[in-house]
Design a protein around this motif. Structure first.
Motif: not given
Length: 326
Positions: A144-173
């Motif tokens: 489940e830990g891996l699943n939570l990380h993957v789900a957060g990354v996959r959601a970056l492709g969803n335009r309904s998620v606000k501030h996707r670039w900021w979210e992605g930058a922090l995640l990948f950092a």
């Protein structure tokens, strides 16, 4: 409903100290198999950080949206690699329609199925796992830990998620710093062992936090939507316990009160419980509360019952036993 700034100042400070202490111990212990004890400690710490993020996202800590989102993304994305925007969207939909098969993403069929209707329509891996999902539930939580990380990354492709670039930058950092630290401090064998223990126990703990809340409680379908109070109370389960239970489950053991008043600060839920319980008794609405072990037993019993059509595929659809009647 009043804010508890002192409580949250202390709680956030303690969780922050534990987080820093864990990574400090990781560096100081270095190339040793004792580092796996640190991995276990950090799994618990990551889960406690996730619980803090949960309270922040519900505006239990800050009244205004801006500090809520700033802290939520810093704690979630940068701190533990859990996508705040993805989780908030998913969790908001869950709160609006808990245990509704079409509207609650937490009971959408995936690897596991949550009703016999879902079991009968399942295909592939879900159909195979569904036959023994009650026995596989806790082992699967190790992923489940891996699943939570993957789900957060996959959601970056969803335009309904606000501030996707900021979210992605922090995640990948987070991922970059985390993996760099592991392989800089540890040789490859110990680094992979740390990763497996840390993420596996983190996922297991997270699953154990959320499983008692709704699994095994009535599920809704279609237009089956009772009023707000019944929708929240009938689909939720409280877990009895003292201070240790409150600490381990982060206050989610008062799930009924949390669902009725999602912005109520966690330490106030215990005080609200007798008021809610007495009112439910007064209007004849079932208020379900049990012990921690019993909550897991109920959830696993439900999962086993749900998988029955996959074990006996010739079973007639009308033979499904109703769980509860709201």
């Amino acid at each position: 409903m009043e804010r508890r700034p002192v409580y949250y100042a202390i709680r956030l400070s303690l969780v922050g100290v534990a987080f820093v202490a864990g990574w400090t111990a990781f560096v100081l212990i270095g190339d040793s198999w004792w580092t796996l004890l640190v991995a276990g400690f950090m799994a618990v710490t990551f889960a406690q950080v996730a619980l803090v993020m949960h309270d922040v996202a519900h505006r239990q800590v800050f009244r205004l949206r801006r500090p809520t989102e700033l802290v939520g993304r810093f704690v979630g994305n940068a701190g533990i690699g859990l996508g705040y925007g993805w989780w908030q969207d998913k969790h908001t939909r869950h709160h609006a329609n808990p245990n509704h098969e079409e509207l609650d993403p937490d009971v959408a069929p995936d690897i596991l199925v949550w009703s016999q209707r879902q079991a009968r329509s399942s295909r592939g891996l879900a159909r195979l796992i569904g036959r023994a999902q009650a026995f596989l539930f806790f082992p699967l939580l190790l992923l489940e830990g891996l699943n939570l990380h993957v789900a957060g990354v996959r959601a970056l492709g969803n335009r309904s998620v606000k501030h996707r670039w900021w979210e992605g930058a922090l995640l990948f950092a987070h991922f970059a710093v985390y993996l760099t630290a592991l392989f800089a401090v540890l040789p490859a064998d110990k680094a992979f062992a740390f990763l497996a223990v840390h993420q596996g126990l983190f996922g297991l703990y997270m699953g154990c936090l959320f499983a008692p809340n709704h699994k095994g409680m009535p599920t809704l379908t279609g237009d089956d939507r009772p009023d707000y109070l019944r929708r929240q109370v009938l689909t939720s389960r409280n877990v009895r316990g003292g201070v240790l239970t409150d600490l381990a489950l982060g206050g989610l053991n008062y799930q009924i009160e949390h669902h009725l008043f999602p912005s109520m600060p966690t330490p106030n839920l215990r005080r609200a419980r007798p008021i809610v319980r007495d009112y439910c008794t007064e209007i004849d609405v079932p208020y379900h509360q049990t012990g921690l072990i019993s909550s897991y037993r109920e959830a696993l019993t439900h999962l086993h019952h749900v998988g029955a059509p996959l074990r006996t595929p010739d079973r007639h659809p009308d033979s499904e036993v109703p769980q509860h009647n709201h």
